[in-house]
Design a protein around this motif. Structure first.
Motif, PDB file in Angstrom:
ATOM      1  N   ALA A 137      -1.992 -51.041 -49.330  1.00  0.00           N
ATOM      2  CA  ALA A 137      -1.955 -49.640 -48.894  1.00  0.00           C
ATOM      3  C   ALA A 137      -2.305 -49.547 -47.410  1.00  0.00           C
ATOM      4  O   ALA A 137      -1.682 -48.814 -46.655  1.00  0.00           O
ATOM      5  N   ALA A 138      -3.321 -50.323 -47.014  1.00  0.00           N
ATOM      6  CA  ALA A 138      -3.765 -50.297 -45.624  1.00  0.00           C
ATOM      7  C   ALA A 138      -2.713 -50.890 -44.688  1.00  0.00           C
ATOM      8  O   ALA A 138      -2.641 -50.536 -43.526  1.00  0.00           O
TER       9      ALA A 138
ATOM     10  N   SER B 255       5.053 -47.635 -44.351  1.00  0.00           N
ATOM     11  CA  SER B 255       5.539 -46.280 -44.596  1.00  0.00           C
ATOM     12  C   SER B 255       4.380 -45.313 -44.814  1.00  0.00           C
ATOM     13  O   SER B 255       4.457 -44.149 -44.441  1.00  0.00           O
ATOM     14  N   LEU B 256       3.264 -45.824 -45.380  1.00  0.00           N
ATOM     15  CA  LEU B 256       2.086 -44.968 -45.530  1.00  0.00           C
ATOM     16  C   LEU B 256       1.500 -44.641 -44.155  1.00  0.00           C
ATOM     17  O   LEU B 256       1.108 -43.512 -43.885  1.00  0.00           O
TER      18      LEU B 256
ATOM     19  N   TYR C 232       3.101 -44.693 -41.346  1.00  0.00           N
ATOM     20  CA  TYR C 232       4.086 -43.859 -40.665  1.00  0.00           C
ATOM     21  C   TYR C 232       3.941 -42.411 -41.120  1.00  0.00           C
ATOM     22  O   TYR C 232       4.003 -41.482 -40.319  1.00  0.00           O
ATOM     23  N   SER C 233       3.727 -42.272 -42.433  1.00  0.00           N
ATOM     24  CA  SER C 233       3.551 -40.949 -43.026  1.00  0.00           C
ATOM     25  C   SER C 233       2.319 -40.248 -42.448  1.00  0.00           C
ATOM     26  O   SER C 233       2.343 -39.059 -42.145  1.00  0.00           O
ATOM     27  N   GLN C 234       1.248 -41.013 -42.285  1.00  0.00           N
ATOM     28  CA  GLN C 234       0.023 -40.448 -41.704  1.00  0.00           C
ATOM     29  C   GLN C 234       0.244 -40.049 -40.254  1.00  0.00           C
ATOM     30  O   GLN C 234      -0.239 -39.015 -39.815  1.00  0.00           O
TER      31      GLN C 234
ATOM     32  N   ARG D 228       3.080 -39.149 -38.944  1.00  0.00           N
ATOM     33  CA  ARG D 228       3.911 -37.943 -38.956  1.00  0.00           C
ATOM     34  C   ARG D 228       3.063 -36.684 -39.119  1.00  0.00           C
ATOM     35  O   ARG D 228       3.221 -35.708 -38.396  1.00  0.00           O
ATOM     36  N   ASP D 229       2.122 -36.749 -40.079  1.00  0.00           N
ATOM     37  CA  ASP D 229       1.243 -35.600 -40.307  1.00  0.00           C
ATOM     38  C   ASP D 229       0.363 -35.321 -39.093  1.00  0.00           C
ATOM     39  O   ASP D 229       0.124 -34.173 -38.739  1.00  0.00           O
TER      40      ASP D 229
END
Lengths: 247, 170
Positions: B32-33, B37-38, B40-42, B44-45
């Protein structure tokens, strides 16, 4: 004279005996050898025990100290138990950390899933262009096309809007073209998306030969059904009061 | 002797199960770390949050606190936009003091349209509602459609350009 007759049988008996002996003699050596190997192995082990200073039957130097055999027997269980608890704790902590990382990122795959994002973006933009562009002469064409592009609450929203269009468009001979100029997928989770849309609306009245252009901004909530995105709600940022009649 | 031995077995099984669980969850955390894509998602937010905050800052100005307001403009931006704002600072201050207006902005919605995580560049569109209250008279509201670019500066994202989306006859 009897000798020549008696000799051959005795020889044959002797031969038979020797044959038997050889047969008998050949069979025993194998078990004898293996038993010798067994005994030598046993000798080694017993020699080890004897060199350790105890007889093989009695495996207890612990017997001298009566408490330690019990302790030694429990010790592996204790160590393993502690290991189990520590590893279990570690597992819980890891799980919490993993959850935190994933929760921080959320389930929104807008932009992270490039293909799905551009698909949603493109289809919503095309839908908006189709839904809000019309020719006063052929309003049915727009309304029919709209049926395949709308779902849920948007059907009602659109019907209300189009009722007004049907009143005014023929009078003013309106030709309206809506073109999405900017759009961005802000949220995408599975089969749901929210797209912010900036569009240019160009109204041409063929009666007065005048064209007016205006900018529009709204957000489209879309759902994916059977592989294509359908408009479910149009949010014009006016609060719920505007669309409350559509439930 | 059978009781401790069976207990060892139970403890062994528990330890193995716990080790397996720790291995699994540890891998889960690590992946997860290190999940692009996770991350990248963070990003983006974070870009959207920064963009909305910066747009809010740039569209808020009270003539009574103009100086700190314009300081905040400069702080929210980077690159040429920041240079423009720094250069025009005195001009803005004179204008706002003369006009005696209070401008507030409400973010209606926003979306990240492009994000290049590696280059540290992003594009956003933001819908806002401006309320301008003059010294005398009623406040007026208008909506604006903004498009802007953000650039990563250090660990934060700042606006490097912003402007209204023109109503063009497309």
């Amino acid at each position: 004279m009897p000798t020549p007759t008696s000799e051959p049988p005795s020889r044959t008996v002797a031969r038979r005996l020797t044959r038997r002996r050889t047969l008998v003699d050949r069979t025993p050596p194998a078990p004898a050898d293996s038993s010798a190997a067994d005994s030598s192995a046993a000798d080694f082990s017993s020699a080890d025990f004897s060199s350790a200073g105890s007889s093989p039957g009695d495996q207890s130097p612990p017997r001298a100290q009566p408490l330690s055999p019990a302790r030694r027997a429990w010790l592996p269980a204790l160590i393993l138990g502690v290991c189990a608890v520590l590893l279990g704790g570690l597992a819980v902590w890891f799980a919490q950390q993993a959850h935190q990382v994933r929760a921080a990122a959320g389930t929104n795959t807008a932009l992270t899933d490039n293909a799905a994002t551009s698909e949603a973006n493109g289809q919503v933009a095309t839908a908006v262009n189709t839904l809000f562009s019309y020719h006063y002469n052929d309003l049915d064409k727009t309304q029919q096309a709209a049926r395949t592009l709308l779902t849920g609450k948007a059907v009602c929203q659109y019907d209300q809007l189009f009722a007004v269009v049907r009143q005014h468009a023929p009078q003013q001979r309106l030709v309206v073209t809506v073109t999405v100029t900017n759009s961005g997928v802000e949220m995408l989770t599975g089969n749901r998306a929210r797209v912010l849309v900036f569009a240019t609306q160009s109204d041409t009245s063929t009666a007065t030969k005048q064209t007016a252009t205006a900018g529009a901004m709204f957000a489209v909530d879309a759902v994916r059904r059977d592989g294509s995105w359908k408009v479910e709600n149009i949010d014009t940022f006016n609060g719920e009061s505007q669309t409350s009649s559509c439930g | 002797m059978t009781r401790p031995r069976s207990l060892v077995l139970v403890a062994l099984v528990l330890a193995l199960v716990a080790a397996g669980a720790a291995g699994w969850t540890g891998w889960s955390w690590w992946s997860a770390a290190h999940d692009d894509s996770l991350r990248y998602s963070q990003t983006r937010d974070e870009v959207l949050r920064s963009a909305q905050q910066a747009v809010q800052n740039l569209n808020t100005l009270d003539y009574r606190t103009a100086e700190s307001g314009v300081d905040l403009w400069v702080e929210s931006t980077t690159g040429t936009l920041r240079d423009q704002l720094t250069q025009g600072r005195q001009n803005f201050l004179t204008q706002i003091r003369k006009a005696k207006t209070v401008t507030t902005a409400k973010i209606l919605d926003g979306a990240v349209t492009e994000l290049d995580d590696r280059a540290g560049k992003a594009s956003v569109i933001v819908a806002i509602e401006l309320t301008v209250t003059p010294a005398a008279g009623r406040p007026t509201t208008k909506r604006e459609r903004l498009a802007g670019q953000l650039t990563r500066t250090g660990s934060t994202w700042k606006l490097s350009s912003i402007g209204q989306v023109p109503v063009s006859a497309a």
